[in-house]
Design a protein around this motif. Structure first.
Motif, PDB file in Angstrom:
ATOM      1  N   UNK A 260      11.383  69.409  49.079  1.00  0.00           N
ATOM      2  CA  UNK A 260      11.791  70.101  50.312  1.00  0.00           C
ATOM      3  C   UNK A 260      12.647  71.311  49.984  1.00  0.00           C
ATOM      4  N   UNK A 261      13.561  71.122  49.020  1.00  0.00           N
ATOM      5  CA  UNK A 261      14.458  72.223  48.659  1.00  0.00           C
ATOM      6  C   UNK A 261      13.700  73.365  47.984  1.00  0.00           C
ATOM      7  N   UNK A 262      12.540  73.058  47.392  1.00  0.00           N
ATOM      8  CA  UNK A 262      11.765  74.100  46.682  1.00  0.00           C
ATOM      9  C   UNK A 262      10.904  74.927  47.633  1.00  0.00           C
ATOM     10  N   UNK A 263      10.723  74.464  48.874  1.00  0.00           N
ATOM     11  CA  UNK A 263       9.924  75.223  49.849  1.00  0.00           C
ATOM     12  C   UNK A 263      10.599  76.569  50.136  1.00  0.00           C
ATOM     13  N   UNK A 264       9.891  77.638  50.453  1.00  0.00           N
ATOM     14  CA  UNK A 264       8.446  77.715  50.568  1.00  0.00           C
ATOM     15  C   UNK A 264       7.783  77.990  49.210  1.00  0.00           C
ATOM     16  N   UNK A 265       6.536  77.503  49.061  1.00  0.00           N
ATOM     17  CA  UNK A 265       5.743  77.867  47.893  1.00  0.00           C
ATOM     18  C   UNK A 265       4.309  78.166  48.328  1.00  0.00           C
ATOM     19  N   UNK A 266       3.586  78.906  47.491  1.00  0.00           N
ATOM     20  CA  UNK A 266       2.218  79.308  47.851  1.00  0.00           C
ATOM     21  C   UNK A 266       1.229  78.169  47.677  1.00  0.00           C
ATOM     22  N   UNK A 267       1.507  77.301  46.700  1.00  0.00           N
ATOM     23  CA  UNK A 267       0.592  76.179  46.449  1.00  0.00           C
ATOM     24  C   UNK A 267       1.386  75.033  45.844  1.00  0.00           C
ATOM     25  N   UNK A 268       0.843  73.830  46.009  1.00  0.00           N
ATOM     26  CA  UNK A 268       1.509  72.657  45.435  1.00  0.00           C
ATOM     27  C   UNK A 268       0.483  71.753  44.778  1.00  0.00           C
TER      28      UNK A 268
END
Ligand code: CTP
Length: 398
Positions: A260-268
């Motif tokens: 959650x803390x790493x959001x936002x990201x382009x892909x996971x």
């Protein structure tokens, strides 16, 4: 991609020289031209014939050829290369570089160029830890030399510690980042990896057999294509990928918070084998035996991290890849899982003990998307990772 990039690869004399053959193959697959230079010691570990066969060009190795007009041209070549890579880079080569010595072709090329240099050290752990080597590292870093590795692990000499040369894919990633390139450049990609440990009491936990090998290989491959990788890993023995942001967690709840803390990201890519349940109430003190009376553990369901991110209303990543480790009806179960969780792709595999996949080096996967399923042949986990990373790069480019 390294299309039209020119790499001058110096192969020093270390047991890891055999890995530079694979490195040449990987660089050429990505479109690079490789000019190989073999030091005299390097020639004790790999033959000029195998190097030239893989590079598709002649190998340069003899200092005295420098007197030839043609070899003077190779000094020019070292200047026109986009990058000089030394892999494996021995303690001796590092010492020569730090002192500016030029007593063979490799050291002469390194001194006679202003092209950026990347080294992949490889040596015995005591040699790496020696104050003289560490002084040379400091000098070389101050001179602008980039380093990849060394990694920590079992060494050919029987000792353990830092000194192993970085893996070819890690070196490719470092080359990509040294050249500021790659189709995933500018993309932020999250990878979860490894098992989770769910505490029972201060000394006991529930775990699973995931080694983190597949997730780590995916992190390496994505970074190799230029992605900014956030790598959230449960407790594993394998070293995390080089040059990525690593967040170490123990439990599923901690993994969820880190994601959650790493959001936002382009892909996971959700490669972690997250425990489905945790012990509802972790005992704060060690549970003791009670005259043959068995302890009863109450379980609570863990948050489904993949499903939560896949079902985000705002800021859902453009591409979400889940994994399905199954033991029966692989395709049917994984297809249903993709729909249920809401991810874009599922990498499904059969992890029945007889497949040897859980904890092994190979994987046999089916990629499932809304368009159907794609059966990949059984291949190394590194190859699965590379293929997946390239497919993701294509999808994210659309
Ligand atoms: N996953 C997750 N969080 C969880 C459980 C799983 O993010 N709490 C992710 C895994 O990383 C993997 C995918 O979901 O990408 C599939 O995990 P799996 O354990 O196979 O799915 P389950 O929901 O447990 O389905 P089942 O119990 O039917 O096997």
């Amino acid at each position: 991609m390294l299309t039209s990039k020119h790499i001058l690869l110096i192969i020093g004399g270390g047991i890891a020289a055999y890995k530079s053959l694979d490195l040449i193959r990987k660089l050429r697959e990505r479109g690079a031209t490789v000019t190989p230079v073999l030091t005299r010691a390097g020639g004790e570990f790999v033959t000029p014939l195998s190097v030239s066969a893989l590079a598709g060009t002649e190998v340069h190795s003899d200092l005295f050829d420098l007197t030839k007009e043609a070899e003077m041209g190779h000094i020019q070549l070292s200047r026109s290369a986009d990058l000089l890579v030394v892999a494996p880079c021995t303690a001796d080569l590092m010492a020569k570089m730090a002192q500016g010595r030029a007593d063979d072709l490799a050291s002469t090329l390194l001194l006679a160029t202003d092209t950026p240099v990347l080294v992949a050290p490889s040596m015995n752990v005591r040699m790496w830890d020696h104050p003289a080597t560490q002084r040379n590292v400091t000098v070389l870093k101050a001179d602008g030399v980039a380093f990849v590795g060394p990694n920590e692990g079992d060494m050919a000499c029987g000792e353990y510690g830092p000194g192993r040369m970085a893996e070819p894919l890690e070196i490719v990633a470092a080359i990509d980042s040294a050249l500021g390139d790659g189709p995933l450049k500018g993309k932020r990609i999250l990878v979860t990896s490894g098992p989770t440990h769910e505490p029972i009491d201060p000394v006991r936990y529930i775990a699973n057999r995931s080694s983190g090998a597949q997730g780590t290989a995916i992190g390496v491959a994505l970074a190799g294509l230029g992605a900014e990788v956030v790598f959230v890993t449960g407790p594993v023995d394998v070293a995390p990928p080089e040059g990525v942001e690593v967040i170490k967690v123990q439990s599923a709840v901690q993994m969820q918070a880190a994601v959650e803390a790493a959001l936002p990201f382009d892909a996971g890519v959700f490669a972690a084998a997250v425990a489905d349940w945790r012990v509802a109430t972790e005992s704060s003190s060690k549970i003791k035996k009670k005259n043959g009376k068995m302890p009863v553990l109450e379980f609570a369901e863990n948050p489904d991290i993949l499903a939560q991110v896949s079902q985000l209303k705002d800021g859902r990543p453009a591409l979400i890849v889940g994994f399905a480790a199954e033991t029966d009806d692989v395709i049917a179960n994984a297809t249903a899982k993709r729909r249920r969780k809401g991810c874009d792709w599922i990498v499904a595999n059969d992890v029945s003990p007889e497949t040897g996949i859980m904890g092994g080096n190979e994987n046999d996967v089916v990629l499932i998307s809304a368009d159907g399923s794609e059966d990949w042949p059984r291949m190394g986990k590194n190859e699965v990772a590379e293929r997946l990373a390239l497919k993701m790069a294509e999808a994210l480019a659309d």
